[in-house]
Design a protein around this motif. Structure first.
Motif, short mmCIF file in Angstrom:
data_model
loop_
_atom_site.label_atom_id
_atom_site.label_comp_id
_atom_site.label_asym_id
_atom_site.label_seq_id
_atom_site.Cartn_x
_atom_site.Cartn_y
_atom_site.Cartn_z
N MET A 78 19.15 -48.68 18.15
CA MET A 78 19.63 -47.77 17.12
C MET A 78 18.47 -47.12 16.38
O MET A 78 18.57 -45.95 15.96
CB MET A 78 20.55 -48.51 16.15
CG MET A 78 21.87 -48.97 16.77
SD MET A 78 22.83 -47.63 17.55
CE MET A 78 22.31 -47.79 19.27
N ASP A 79 17.37 -47.82 16.23
CA ASP A 79 16.17 -47.21 15.65
C ASP A 79 15.72 -46.03 16.50
O ASP A 79 15.32 -44.98 15.97
CB ASP A 79 15.05 -48.24 15.54
CG ASP A 79 15.23 -49.19 14.37
OD1 ASP A 79 16.06 -48.90 13.49
OD2 ASP A 79 14.54 -50.22 14.34
N GLU A 80 15.77 -46.19 17.81
CA GLU A 80 15.37 -45.11 18.71
C GLU A 80 16.29 -43.90 18.58
O GLU A 80 15.85 -42.75 18.65
CB GLU A 80 15.38 -45.60 20.17
CG GLU A 80 14.32 -46.63 20.51
CD GLU A 80 12.91 -46.05 20.55
OE1 GLU A 80 12.77 -44.81 20.52
OE2 GLU A 80 11.95 -46.83 20.61
N LEU A 81 17.59 -44.16 18.38
CA LEU A 81 18.56 -43.07 18.29
C LEU A 81 18.69 -42.53 16.88
O LEU A 81 19.32 -41.47 16.68
CB LEU A 81 19.93 -43.55 18.79
CG LEU A 81 20.01 -44.03 20.24
CD1 LEU A 81 21.42 -44.49 20.57
CD2 LEU A 81 19.54 -42.96 21.22
N GLY A 82 18.15 -43.24 15.90
CA GLY A 82 18.24 -42.80 14.51
C GLY A 82 19.50 -43.22 13.80
O GLY A 82 19.78 -42.75 12.69
N MET A 248 16.72 -42.75 26.79
CA MET A 248 16.02 -43.64 27.71
C MET A 248 15.26 -44.73 26.97
O MET A 248 15.24 -45.89 27.39
CB MET A 248 15.07 -42.81 28.59
CG MET A 248 15.77 -41.75 29.43
SD MET A 248 16.99 -42.41 30.60
CE MET A 248 15.92 -43.02 31.88
N ASN A 249 14.65 -44.38 25.84
CA ASN A 249 13.94 -45.39 25.05
C ASN A 249 14.91 -46.41 24.47
O ASN A 249 14.60 -47.61 24.38
CB ASN A 249 13.15 -44.72 23.93
CG ASN A 249 11.93 -44.00 24.44
OD1 ASN A 249 11.40 -44.31 25.51
ND2 ASN A 249 11.46 -43.01 23.69
N ALA A 250 16.09 -45.96 24.07
CA ALA A 250 17.09 -46.88 23.56
C ALA A 250 17.58 -47.81 24.66
O ALA A 250 17.83 -49.00 24.43
CB ALA A 250 18.26 -46.11 22.96
N MET A 251 17.68 -47.30 25.88
CA MET A 251 18.08 -48.16 26.99
C MET A 251 17.01 -49.22 27.26
O MET A 251 17.33 -50.38 27.54
CB MET A 251 18.35 -47.31 28.24
CG MET A 251 19.57 -46.44 28.09
SD MET A 251 19.94 -45.42 29.55
CE MET A 251 20.63 -46.64 30.64
N LYS A 252 15.76 -48.83 27.14
CA LYS A 252 14.67 -49.80 27.31
C LYS A 252 14.74 -50.91 26.27
O LYS A 252 14.35 -52.05 26.54
CB LYS A 252 13.32 -49.09 27.23
CG LYS A 252 13.03 -48.16 28.39
CD LYS A 252 11.71 -47.40 28.17
CE LYS A 252 11.46 -46.40 29.27
NZ LYS A 252 10.23 -45.60 29.04
#
Length: 303
Positions: A78-82, A248-252
Motif C-alpha cells: 500500500m505504501d507503493e500504491l499510495g 509491479m513494485n507493490a507486487m514485489k
C-alpha cells in the motif's frame, strides 16, 4: 468527521495481494488524482503458499506465522500504491483464511475440512455488519469486489463477494441498524474481470517469447476458462499508463506470494500496460457512461 475528497472508492478483497494483482494500477491512479481509496481485506491469508525458502517456517502447517507477516507485506504494498486507508474486516485476524483445493475441473474449491473461524464459515450478517459502518463512514460512490464465483472459485473470494454485496444493500437501508451510521447507497458497483481479448493477446506474446509454463494449458486461440470474461461483458478499462511501475513494485512487496523474476513478469515490464497493467471491470450496479469506444475509462464516469 473530517471532510473527504469528492471521489471515494472502496475495494473489498479476500487476502493480501489480491488487491494489487486485480486493481493495483487503479488504486495508484485514483490516489494520485486525489480520490480517497479504502481497501478492506477480509483475511490475513494465513493459508497461502510461502514462496520464500527462508520464510517457509511461517506456513500454516508449521509455526502458522504467515498471517502476521502478510500484514507487513500488505502495508508495504500500500505504501507503493499510495493507499493510506487499508483495513482488515472486523480487525486483523477476525476471519481466518479458508484455504482452497483444486477440483476435478482444475478450478479452486472449498477444502473438505474448514476451521470454524474460517471466512467461509462466517455468518453473513455478522460479516456484513463489520462492513456496513465503513460504507456509511466513507460514503463511497464506487465499490469494487469479485463476481459471484470469486473470479476462479476460491471460497474466500466468493465470500468476499457475498459480504460486499449484502453490506452494500444493508448500508443503503435507512431503517437498518441506525447505530451503524446514516444510510449510504453506493452509486456504482463493479466486479473485477480479466478481459478475453487482452488475455488472448497476452498469451500470444508469452508463447511467442517461448514461455509455455505461465497459464499452462491455455491456448491463445482455444477455449478460455470461466475466469476469463468475454469482451462484450466488459464495461470499463482503467489504463495503467504511468502506474505500472507502482503496481509491479507493490507486487514485489507481497514476496511470500508472488515471484516477479520469471519470464511472465519480465515480458510484462517490457510490454507495459498492454501486457499486464490495464484493469478491466464489469458494471453490475449503476449507469454506465461509456466513451466513443463503447467502454468507460473511469470508474467514476457519469457521477
Amino acid at each position: 468527521m473530517s471532510a473527504l475528497p469528492d471521489r471515494r472508492l472502496l475495494l473489498v478483497h479476500a487476502h493480501p495481494d489480491d488487491e494489487t494483482i486485480n486493481n493495483g494500477a487503479t488504486m495508484a491512479k485514483y490516489v494520485a488524482e486525489g480520490a480517497h481509496v479504502t481497501l478492506i481485506t477480509c483475511t490475513l491469508g494465513e493459508e497461502g503458499e510461502v514462496l520464500v525458502p527462508e520464510l517457509e517456517h511461517l506456513a500454516a502447517d508449521q509455526t502458522d506465522g504467515l498471517g502476521p507477516h502478510r500484514i507487513g507485506e500488505l502495508a508495504a504494498a500500500m505504501d507503493e500504491l499510495g493507499v493510506t486507508d487499508h483495513r482488515f474486516l472486523g480487525g486483523p485476524g477476525r476471519y481466518r483464511d479458508t484455504g482452497m483445493i483444486y477440483d476435478e475441473t482444475g478450478n479452486a474449491a472449498v477444502p473438505p475440512d474448514t476451521r470454524p473461524d474460517s471466512f467461509w464459515q462466517a455468518d453473513l450478517v455478522t460479516a456484513a455488519n463489520d462492513l456496513v459502518p465503513i460504507i456509511r463512514e466513507i460514503r463511497p460512490q464506487v465499490l469494487v469486489t469479485y463476481d459471484e464465483w470469486g473470479n476462479y472459485g476460491h471460497p474466500d473470494h466468493i465470500q468476499a463477494h457475498r459480504v460486499a454485496t449484502y453490506a452494500a444493500a444493508l448500508a443503503a437501508a435507512p431503517s437498518y441498524r441506525e447505530d451503524l451510521g446514516p444510510a449510504w447507497d453506493i452509486a456504482k458497483i463493479y466486479w473485477t474481470a480479466i478481459a478475453e481479448g487482452r488475455m488472448r493477446n497476452s498469451l500470444r506474446r508469452l508463447r511467442e517469447a517461448g514461455d509455455t509454463t505461465t497459464f499452462e494449458g491455455m491456448d491463445p486461440d482455444g477455449p478460455m476458462p470461466p475466469m476469463i470474461t468475454p469482451d462484450r461483458l466488459i464495461d470499463c478499462i482503467v489504463s495503467a499508463d504511468g502506474y505500472l511501475d507502482r503496481k509491479m513494485n507493490a507486487m514485489k512487496a507481497h514476496a511470500t506470494q508472488i515471484t516477479v523474476d520469471g519470464p511472465f513478469f519480465a515480458l510484462s515490464n517490457n510490454n507495459g500496460s498492454e501486457m499486464f497493467g490495464d484493469e478491466a471491470y464489469r458494471l453490475v450496479k449503476g449507469i454506465a457512461a461509456p466513451g466513443p469506444n463503447g467502454l468507460e475509462s473511469d470508474l467514476f464516469a457519469g457521477l
